[in-house]
Design an enzyme around this catalytic site. Structure first.
Site, PDB file in Angstrom:
ATOM      1  N   VAL A 327       0.849  -0.879  -0.072  1.00 56.81           N
ATOM      2  CA  VAL A 327       0.002  -0.161   0.019  1.00 56.81           C
ATOM      3  C   VAL A 327       0.712   1.241   0.195  1.00 56.81           C
ATOM      4  O   VAL A 327       1.960   1.235   0.562  1.00 56.81           O
ATOM      5  CB  VAL A 327      -0.921   0.112   1.416  1.00 56.81           C
ATOM      6  CG1 VAL A 327      -1.897   1.222   1.155  1.00 56.81           C
ATOM      7  CG2 VAL A 327      -1.698  -1.235   1.299  1.00 56.81           C
ATOM      8  N   GLU A 328       0.569   2.400  -0.918  1.00 53.24           N
ATOM      9  CA  GLU A 328       1.362   3.293  -0.875  1.00 53.24           C
ATOM     10  C   GLU A 328       1.902   4.072   0.172  1.00 53.24           C
ATOM     11  O   GLU A 328       2.990   4.943   0.285  1.00 53.24           O
ATOM     12  CB  GLU A 328       0.577   4.318  -1.979  1.00 53.24           C
ATOM     13  CG  GLU A 328      -0.476   4.931  -1.660  1.00 53.24           C
ATOM     14  CD  GLU A 328      -1.727   4.159  -2.543  1.00 53.24           C
ATOM     15  OE1 GLU A 328      -2.735   4.705  -2.923  1.00 53.24           O
ATOM     16  OE2 GLU A 328      -1.468   2.944  -2.654  1.00 53.24           O
ATOM     17  N   GLY A 329       1.084   3.960   1.305  1.00 51.16           N
ATOM     18  CA  GLY A 329       1.574   4.722   2.621  1.00 51.16           C
ATOM     19  C   GLY A 329       2.671   4.142   3.106  1.00 51.16           C
ATOM     20  O   GLY A 329       3.298   4.833   3.963  1.00 51.16           O
ATOM     21  N   GLY A 330       3.208   2.809   2.652  1.00 52.55           N
ATOM     22  CA  GLY A 330       4.247   2.476   3.463  1.00 52.55           C
ATOM     23  C   GLY A 330       4.504   0.851   3.880  1.00 52.55           C
ATOM     24  O   GLY A 330       5.472   0.493   4.169  1.00 52.55           O
ATOM     25  N   PHE A 358       7.278   5.198  -2.750  1.00 51.19           N
ATOM     26  CA  PHE A 358       7.154   5.505  -3.919  1.00 51.19           C
ATOM     27  C   PHE A 358       8.593   5.393  -4.869  1.00 51.19           C
ATOM     28  O   PHE A 358       8.548   5.251  -5.981  1.00 51.19           O
ATOM     29  CB  PHE A 358       6.787   6.779  -3.967  1.00 51.19           C
ATOM     30  CG  PHE A 358       5.307   6.888  -3.785  1.00 51.19           C
ATOM     31  CD1 PHE A 358       4.334   6.786  -4.967  1.00 51.19           C
ATOM     32  CD2 PHE A 358       4.731   7.247  -2.583  1.00 51.19           C
ATOM     33  CE1 PHE A 358       3.000   6.507  -4.782  1.00 51.19           C
ATOM     34  CE2 PHE A 358       3.333   7.205  -2.300  1.00 51.19           C
ATOM     35  CZ  PHE A 358       2.604   6.953  -3.338  1.00 51.19           C
TER      36      PHE A 358
END
Length: 523
Positions: A327-330, A358
């Site tokens: 998930v892009e949040g980490g 990212f």
């Protein structure tokens, strides 16, 4: 200056007019909500601070009043540069009225831009955004006429290749939230599900001569915290703001801190997954057929009911354990959560800072992504960011799609009133949707089919009744569902005629039946 320990009201009083604010948060995670609410209250009472320039990477808010909604007062903002707008609907009327300059840049670009600001780099150079609405050849990320006064991204050419150069801000205020601070100002994130851009934002403001405010749950004694748990060193912190309301540290307005978000050892047996057989499941089943268990090991699931159903179907089929979710949040691994908890995961394997996630995406680190399909056109372009006057924003969509080798867009064929039934191994359309989603030209290019084709990416558009793939000249129809009439149910419901495969197939009928296991890859 020695670190000062203050409350949220005092923090709001210390923000000057025309401040350039770097803000952290994702929905409710890491968001310094109490400071923001006092800041809004001060402005409503005094008219200060005014003319603020606010930068944030992720969407921050609850789609009602929290997060960046706190800036929704006339004259409060001079400029807002954000990765996502849908969570702050109170800002929309002010943006439309040109009360401030509104920009929407990719979430990943903005997360990385704070790191570059800390290093005093003049621009961030990346291919992310080429061919989309962020590209200066189209709109340069501007959302309103007021934004035409400024240019924040330019095209440049290096070694014969085009890139985008994003201007890097110089924040003089950082607003953050952690869990604990010690007496030296060191900050940990024990009760936050993610660390996001906190370190980069703090360093950016500090290195540009600004002030760093961190809202925390509690102050503890010096030396009582594990150095490896400290994500913001005290040398970067000017003000520690111990919250008055301990409830302000929760992840969202609905969900209190859950240890499963941050501890891989806390694993509970999930209830048996049983996804009902409807059009969502049909879409998810066909989409997940594209996943190759031999080669696709690291996968991203976007926000929305169709990508989320892909995850559930893989879990139901016993295949989710064979891949690593991101998930892009980490977060890496675990079970990604949805709705107000999007960004967090149950029992993740690892959590890293958002800019590094990212970096991973930009370098092609994931093998495949499942994303939503809101509006597609004849060129294979996709729009998920703007519909009429409503601006949702790109979030991480542009970053993820720009460099992922395999992309699967998922959604229904039409919208607004569509009613369907899956019965007897066929799809039955009871009532057609009023809105056509396959249009001649999308309202805003969030994904460029042309750029993806030039980059040799493989792209599919999966609906409940038809499957398309991206080819040189646009969309190619490769499959239709059993029970569907090509002319009436597909071609007549599109604003353009797609390329039709000479070997047009019927979708695997097992997709429309129960039970089902291990469908052969049809792609």
């Amino acid at each position: 200056m020695a670190i000062q320990f203050i409350n949220s009201q005092k923090a709001a009083e210390l923000i000057p007019d025309n401040a350039v604010i770097a803000l952290d948060g994702l929905l409710g995670a890491d968001s310094p909500e109490e400071i923001l609410e006092y800041l809004r209250a001060r402005y409503k009472k005094e008219g200060h601070p005014k003319g603020l320039d606010v930068w944030h990477a992720s969407g921050i808010g609850d789609s009602k009043h929290r997060g960046t909604n706190n800036f929704a007062e006339k004259g409060f903002l001079h400029r807002l540069v954000g990765g996502h707008y849908a969570l702050a609907p109170e800002l929309a009327p002010l943006s439309e009225a040109n009360d401030f300059e509104a920009f929407n840049f990719p979430q990943g670009v903005l997360s990385q831009i704070f790191r570059d600001s800390a290093a005093h780099k003049p621009v961030l150079i990346t291919n992310v955004g080429l061919g989309t609405f962020v590209d200066p050849k189209i709109s340069g990320g501007r959302l309103n006429d007021a934004a035409k006064k400024a240019t924040l991204v330019n095209r440049i050419n290096i070694h014969g290749k085009d890139y985008l150069a994003y201007e890097v801000p110089k924040p003089n205020i950082a607003l953050l939230r952690g869990t604990y601070a010690d007496e030296d100002g060191n900050i940990t994130f024990d009760d936050e599900p993610l660390t996001l851009v906190a370190t980069a934002v703090a360093m950016a403001a500090h290195n540009n001569g600004g002030k760093v405010f961190v809202q925390v749950k509690r102050v503890v004694k010096s030396g009582s915290m594990n150095p490896k748990d400290i994500r913001i060193p005290g040398v970067l912190v000017d003000y520690v703001v111990e919250t008055e309301n301990k409830d302000m540290t929760r992840q969202t307005t609905d969900t209190i801190y859950n240890p499963d978000f941050v501890n891989s050892a806390v694993v509970k047996e999930a209830d048996e997954i049983n996804v009902p057989l409807d059009s969502k499941k049909v879409i998810a089943r066909r989409a997940t057929c594209i996943l190759d268990q031999r080669t696709d090991h690291v996968v991203n699931f976007g926000i929305g009911k169709y990508p989320e159903t892909c995850s559930l179907v893989l879990k139901e089929e016993g295949l989710l354990d064979n891949i690593v979710t991101t998930v892009e949040g980490g977060s890496f691994g675990g079970t990604p959560l949805v709705g107000g908890d999007f960004g967090a995961a149950i029992a993740p394997q690892a959590i890293i800072d958002e800019p590094y996630m990212f970096d991973f995406y930009d370098g092609g680190g994931i093998d495949l992504t499942f994303l939503g399909l809101a509006e597609a056109d004849r060129k294979g372009n996709l729009n998920v960011s703007k519909f009429g006057p409503k601006v949702a924003g790109t979030g991480g969509f542009v970053d993820i799609t720009q460099n992922t080798p395999k992309i699967v867009f998922t959604g229904t064929f039409t919208a607004a009133g569509l009613k369907e039934e899956v019965k007897d191994g066929k799809l039955h359309i009871i009532k057609e949707g009023k809105v056509k989603k396959f249009v001649k030209d999308v309202q805003q290019v969030t994904f460029s089919g042309e750029v993806a084709y030039e980059n040799n990416q493989k792209v599919w558009y999966v609906t409940e009744r038809a499957v398309f793939e991206l080819v040189k000249d646009g969309l190619k129809l490769i499959e239709i569902a059993p029970g569907i009439d090509l002319q009436k149910d597909i071609l007549d419901q599109m604003e353009f005629k797609p390329i039709i495969s000479d070997n047009l197939k019927e979708m695997d009928p097992r997709i429309f039946q129960e039970p089902i296991m291990n469908i052969k890859n049809n792609s």
